[in-house]
Scaffold this active site. Sequence first.
Site, mmCIF file in Angstrom:
data_model
loop_
_atom_site.group_PDB
_atom_site.id
_atom_site.type_symbol
_atom_site.label_atom_id
_atom_site.label_comp_id
_atom_site.label_asym_id
_atom_site.label_seq_id
_atom_site.Cartn_x
_atom_site.Cartn_y
_atom_site.Cartn_z
ATOM 1 N N GLU A 30 0.818 -1.211 0.000
ATOM 2 C CA GLU A 30 0.000 0.000 0.000
ATOM 3 C C GLU A 30 0.854 1.263 0.000
ATOM 4 O O GLU A 30 1.424 1.636 1.031
ATOM 5 C CB GLU A 30 -0.926 0.018 1.220
ATOM 6 C CG GLU A 30 -2.002 -1.028 1.189
ATOM 7 C CD GLU A 30 -2.955 -0.856 0.019
ATOM 8 O OE1 GLU A 30 -3.323 0.295 -0.301
ATOM 9 O OE2 GLU A 30 -3.316 -1.876 -0.578
ATOM 10 N N GLU A 36 2.292 7.570 4.607
ATOM 11 C CA GLU A 36 1.845 8.000 5.939
ATOM 12 C C GLU A 36 2.813 7.541 7.031
ATOM 13 O O GLU A 36 3.018 8.251 8.017
ATOM 14 C CB GLU A 36 0.431 7.491 6.194
ATOM 15 C CG GLU A 36 -0.583 8.186 5.315
ATOM 16 C CD GLU A 36 -1.871 7.424 5.096
ATOM 17 O OE1 GLU A 36 -2.776 7.998 4.491
ATOM 18 O OE2 GLU A 36 -1.967 6.246 5.515
ATOM 19 N N GLU A 71 -5.614 3.872 8.073
ATOM 20 C CA GLU A 71 -5.147 3.356 6.781
ATOM 21 C C GLU A 71 -5.125 1.828 6.794
ATOM 22 O O GLU A 71 -5.465 1.199 5.787
ATOM 23 C CB GLU A 71 -3.757 3.900 6.450
ATOM 24 C CG GLU A 71 -3.310 3.593 5.040
ATOM 25 C CD GLU A 71 -4.220 4.176 3.976
ATOM 26 O OE1 GLU A 71 -4.631 3.410 3.074
ATOM 27 O OE2 GLU A 71 -4.516 5.380 4.025
#
Length: 125
Positions: A30, A36, A71
């Site tokens: 991802e 992030e 997330e």
Amino acid sequence: MIVTKSTGLIRFYHATRYSLKGLKAAYRSEPAFRYETWAALAMLPFSFWIAQSGLQLGLLISTLLLVLIMELVNTAIEAIVDRAGTEFHALAGLAKDLGSAAVLFSLFITALVWGGIIYDNFLVG
């Protein structure tokens, strides 16, 4: 057939292994989670400089972790939806959009908390 679950330290060991496996998978697959993660790691040292109390430090770091948690949840939702089928379904699209919205709101919370603490500690005080 009766299956017994592990307990105590053995369960903790296996749960930790599964959690680390999930983190590795999210990081590898991802891009948003990678971005992030790096943003959180870059902001972490600043949280120690910005915070003027333990509570503020906890809030600053917690918001960074909140984004990563959201997330991970979003990624889990997407994986389940993708596993269910490749054809378009309105509810599948809705589930993915809602997961994405949760990440967006966690980013808003992070900006509000960081902005509020910076405002209180450097602009007002």
